[in-house]
Design a protein around this motif. Structure first.
Motif, PDB file in Angstrom:
ATOM      1  N   TYR A 101      18.448  -2.849 108.332  1.00 24.20           N
ATOM      2  CA  TYR A 101      18.392  -1.397 108.465  1.00 24.20           C
ATOM      3  C   TYR A 101      17.431  -0.764 107.463  1.00 24.20           C
ATOM      4  N   ARG A 133      14.365   1.561 108.566  1.00 21.48           N
ATOM      5  CA  ARG A 133      14.139   2.874 107.956  1.00 21.48           C
ATOM      6  C   ARG A 133      12.747   2.967 107.349  1.00 21.48           C
ATOM      7  N   SER A 146      15.117  10.242 105.024  1.00 19.30           N
ATOM      8  CA  SER A 146      16.352  10.769 105.613  1.00 19.30           C
ATOM      9  C   SER A 146      16.180  11.028 107.108  1.00 19.30           C
ATOM     10  N   ASP A 197      16.525   7.679 108.773  1.00 22.46           N
ATOM     11  CA  ASP A 197      17.942   7.328 108.880  1.00 22.46           C
ATOM     12  C   ASP A 197      18.621   8.093 110.016  1.00 22.46           C
ATOM     13  N   SER A 219      20.410   6.541 113.285  1.00 21.96           N
ATOM     14  CA  SER A 219      21.801   6.876 113.589  1.00 21.96           C
ATOM     15  C   SER A 219      21.957   7.377 115.019  1.00 21.96           C
TER      16      SER A 219
END
Length: 194
Positions: A123, A127, A151, A154, A158
């Motif tokens: 992950y 990212r 962010s 991410d 998600s």
């Protein structure tokens, strides 16, 4: 003259066969004999390339992760990030199978610290790859400089993960068109143009 064997290619073929078996039977029901059949090999050939079932399962997980990383590494700053994310959605049988395999490893990572570390490392690479594309698009003036690359990466991961889980469990409720529409609705606001 003995036949030349590309051992790396054979390892990849066996890992792909394992993905096929795990996707059909689940990780706990996957046996070396099943993978050997799917790979047109013997169990002896499998154990020649892998130390045992756990090593073979990790190779299957790595093959899935490497396919995603390959797509990220070969993406261009000109590519649309929503379109890149859409390529990961479980919109066809192969990608649905890949998601089922990926989710099987999630279950293992919950109780296995070593598997959790492996999962976390993948992950982080995902990212970093997406964040790099965001930075490249910011430099080109395609995306707002106000976007925080890590962010936002991410968040993209998600969202894709959420659709992957829902679709894997609720296939009828999440046809490809709905996945694409929802992906657009979730990701476009995260990626405002300059």
């Amino acid at each position: 003259m003995p036949k030349k064997i590309d051992h790396n290619a054979r390892r990849r073929d066996i890992a792909r066969a394992a993905i096929s078996v795990i996707g059909a039977q689940g990780i706990d029901n996957t046996r070396l004999i099943d993978v050997a059949r799917a790979a047109n090999a013997t169990t002896g050939a499998i154990t020649h390339y892998f130390e045992g079932k756990d090593a073979l399962l990790l190779a299957a997980l790595d093959r899935l992760a490497q396919d995603i990383l390959h797509a990220l590494r070969h993406a261009s700053a000109e590519d649309d990030l929503v379109e890149l994310a859409a390529m990961l959605l479980p919109v066809d049988e192969q990608r649905l199978r890949d998601w089922r395999v990926w989710l099987s490893f999630f279950g293992r990572a919950v109780g296995d610290p070593a598997m959790a570390r492996i999962n976390k490392a993948y992950y982080e690479e995902f990212r970093d790859g997406i964040a790099g594309l965001i930075r490249a698009q910011q430099k080109l003036g395609k995306l707002s400089r106000g976007i925080a690359p890590e962010s936002t990466a991410d968040a993209i991961i998600s969202v894709v993960d959420g659709f992957g889980v829902r679709t894997s469990l609720e296939r009828e409720e999440w046809p490809p068109e709905r996945q694409r529409q929802q992906l657009e609705a979730m990701l476009r606001p995260l990626l405002p143009p300059r």
